[in-house]
Motif scaffolding. Sequence first.
Motif, short mmCIF file in Angstrom:
data_model
loop_
_atom_site.label_atom_id
_atom_site.label_comp_id
_atom_site.label_asym_id
_atom_site.label_seq_id
_atom_site.Cartn_x
_atom_site.Cartn_y
_atom_site.Cartn_z
N ALA A 140 28.20 -11.16 -17.57
CA ALA A 140 28.26 -12.09 -16.43
C ALA A 140 26.90 -12.17 -15.73
O ALA A 140 26.47 -13.25 -15.31
CB ALA A 140 29.33 -11.63 -15.45
N THR A 141 26.22 -11.03 -15.62
CA THR A 141 24.89 -11.02 -14.99
C THR A 141 23.90 -11.82 -15.82
O THR A 141 23.13 -12.65 -15.29
CB THR A 141 24.39 -9.58 -14.83
N VAL A 142 23.89 -11.59 -17.13
CA VAL A 142 22.97 -12.31 -18.01
C VAL A 142 23.26 -13.80 -17.98
O VAL A 142 22.35 -14.64 -17.94
CB VAL A 142 23.06 -11.76 -19.45
N HIS A 143 24.54 -14.17 -17.97
CA HIS A 143 24.91 -15.58 -17.92
C HIS A 143 24.41 -16.24 -16.64
O HIS A 143 23.96 -17.39 -16.64
CB HIS A 143 26.42 -15.72 -18.03
N ALA A 144 24.48 -15.49 -15.52
CA ALA A 144 24.05 -16.05 -14.24
C ALA A 144 22.53 -16.19 -14.16
O ALA A 144 22.03 -17.13 -13.54
CB ALA A 144 24.55 -15.17 -13.10
#
Length: 363
Positions: free
Chosen positions: A68-72
Amino acid sequence: MTLTYRDLVPEQRACLDDLPFDGNHLVSGPPGSGKSLLAAQRAIMLALTGTPVVLLTRSNLLRQSLAATVHALGPADRSVRVATAHAWLTEWYGGQPPRGTDGWFDWPALYERAAHTGPAPELTLVIDEGQDLPPEFYRLCRLLGGSTTVFADECQRLTDTNSTLDEIAERLGRCTRLELDGNHRNTRQIASFAAHFHTGAGLPDLPENEGPPPRLHHLPPHGAADLLILMAQRHPEQSIGVIVNSTHTQFSLLGSLERRAPRLKPQLYTSQARAGDSRYRTLDLGRPGIVLVHRASAKGLGFDTVVIPDTHTDAAVDPTSAALRMTYYVLATRARRELHLAYEGDTEPPLCAQIGSRDLLRG
């Protein structure tokens, strides 16, 4: 190359800037120093050079959080793959590798495979919570000959197959080492409580952020659900991580909450769920509310409020046990704002009873 850092303090930015793009690197730091965020930023930074990157962790729940962090943060072409170490090793091997006796794989078989396939200098790995992977994994990384960046803290080991910082550096071979300071997650009160369980040398400095002291609750039998409902109603905008010692307790609490407060829509994660059972395997860690997790899955996560409702299950364990103290060190430092512990029975568990009222309120 111009890089944009998000949610990083100057020391964290300097850490990333000081890491060369090539070679092997080991970054260590205490809870709250930002290792998971830096691991995601490091993976993105390397991907921006045109190199496909694999971001690895042992825990599937932490994998979800990192994804989720990488996607954001990017990059838009999704050139950072986030995976568990087990899943990546299975894919690299070309099928399910033979199992070893330690719950991992037959490492000599993997070494033989690496010798057969030859070096993979294009391989770029970033590993979060690297202390939870065995030393044999890092020897395999060395045999493959790619670039590996590891973020780790040997004071946060919750597994029997793990690595010390020295073992990681030794197995990787030539390896630069950096240390992070600072705690940017916990309040001073939570960090002061957690310090009672610190097992390593060099106690981390306490953060400046203030908050309420941790609190110990004496519950009637099966009273944890009442406590959780009250907290969720009082702080509907917060994430509440409920970290327990057994899967049975997880589902017991889930059933009580769904019967008595269905509007709360609690989430539960268990690694024992079947791969296709998304209800108990895939969580939305970005939404507020109650999340029920096992202690073994808590590593690397952070919640506004953390509740450890079953400290009585440790009553028979030697309170000087390094394993037990390390467990509570990890669990307590998951909390950003509030920390609550609870027990059932007539007496406080010995591990809690030894903490004075300055660091742990009662009632």
